[in-house]
Design a protein around this motif. Structure first.
Motif: not given
Length: 391
Positions: A156-159, A262-263, A270-274, A289-293
């Motif tokens: 998770v990314l911090f602001p 990043q791509t 995402d393939k692994l997690e989903n 879900a999105t604000e992370r590495l």
């Protein structure tokens, strides 16, 4: 003997040394072995290599070369930044979060025993941090705010950009533990407006034993290590030339591989997690879900202990972890997951899968083929012992 190649999904713990990095450092172990402070050729070559590495690291984070200090590791860099702020300001209050890496978390706990005060900021259930909490915690006695950029367990990314603006407006020093970030998320210290930023070589395909502390130009600094005049007096000790050279090359590669991380890496993550969430009942993602590495998945499986699952994965040469490598062996549940509101049993049912640009689709397919079976086997109720066996 099992000669199967390992599927390595623990890159947040450490990364393999890149071949290009190893190749770059070898001459400074064999030919140019001199002390970089010397005046003869093998020393001058070493000194020039340190200078080049400093420039490469500076470019990675948008800094000036003179703002880069080489250290032994990320922990030293984190400790040095916080300790310097306390010394140079004379203030005794630190603001940090409940989910920091042990390099900050344990150090701040130690400082509390010495009479310093720490405000431990909470995080939301998805692991994110409200910057307003930072602003509210700062007061006249605050020496420094110290937060990570990306959480090592959940990604998770911090602001950090918003926090940097708050700290600048309030006249408080800001330190970022950015150790998980290089090569995954763009770094620009001018944009973020931090005063200190810590990196570690072994998280970006350089060897263990070398780190960086960025110190913004004009920031007062009191060194943690005192001795010779190396690093312009900011970090004494003869420079670890081969590892510094390695880190410089790794910094160059991190910039080159940033788009792939990043791509391609994100797509594989995402393939692994989903795949896990869709194929394994009662499995859950930890964290936003999105604000992370782009490389990190923290997943929990109701009804099992992560340790058993990790052992099964290891039997098939799949490397993963339950969280921070620095807390392996601890009987306590993850302090990160606990701060996010998970129960001890939920925290202990969590594994972390962290990829890199070296991870392949075939490896992800293999994990998705095996993991559902392993989880099902561990969830199966064990038959009750017979009366004879009990006797």
């Amino acid at each position: 003997m099992n000669t199967q190649a390992a599927i390595y999904l623990d890159n947040n713990a450490t990364t393999p040394v890149a071949p290009e990095v190893f190749e770059a450092m070898v001459p400074y172990l064999t030919e140019f072995y001199g002390n970089p402070s010397g005046l003869y050729r093998v020393a001058k070559e070493a000194g020039a290599a340190v200078t080049k590495a400093r420039e490469s690291v500076a470019k990675l984070i948008g800094a000036e070369a003179r703002e880069i200090v080489f250290t032994s590791c990320g922990t030293e860099s984190d400790n040095a930044a916080i300790w310097s702020a306390l010394r140079t300001t004379g203030k005794k209050h630190i603001v940090t979060t409940q989910v920091e890496h042990a390099a900050v978390h344990s150090f701040c706990e130690h400082l509390e025993t010495l009479g310093y005060t720490v405000t431990w900021l909470p995080v939301r259930e998805d692991g994110t941090l409200d910057p307003a909490e930072v602003d509210a915690a700062i007061h006249d006695g605050t020496a420094i705010v110290s937060t990570m950029w990306a959480n090592n367990e959940t990604g998770v990314l911090f602001p950090v950009e918003e926090i940097g603006k708050i700290c600048k407006a309030r006249g408080v020093l800001y330190h970022i533990d950015a150790i998980q970030v290089p090569g995954k998320v763009p770094i620009d210290v001018k944009q973020v407006q931090c005063d200190f930023l810590a990196l570690s070589g072994h998280k970006l395909h350089a060897p263990k034993g070398v780190g960086v502390l960025y110190i913004r130009s004009g920031t007062r600094f009191s060194p943690l290590l005192i001795g010779g005049s190396q690093e312009k007096g900011r970090r004494s000790g003869t420079e670890n030339v081969p590892h510094i050279v390695a880190l410089g090359r790794a910094a160059e590669l991190a910039l080159e591989n940033l788009i792939d991380e990043q791509t391609q890496t994100r797509a594989l993550r995402d393939k692994l997690e989903n795949g896990i969430l869709s194929r394994i009942p009662n499995s859950h993602r930890n964290g936003h879900a999105t604000e992370r590495l782009p490389n990190t998945a923290s997943v929990r499986f109701d009804g099992l202990e992560a340790e058993g699952l990790l052992l099964k994965l290891n039997e098939h040469q799949i490397c993963a972890s339950a969280g921070s490598a620095c807390s392996t062996g601890s009987l306590e549940p993850s302090h990160v997951l606990s701060a996010m509101g998970l129960t001890p049993s939920q925290a202990r049912s969590t594994i972390r899968l962290s990829l890199s640009h070296l991870t392949t689709e075939a490896e992800i397919e293999t994990v998705l083929d095996l993991l559902p079976r392993f989880v099902a086997e561990l969830r199966e109720p064990r038959p009750a012992a017979s009366p004879a066996a009990k006797a």
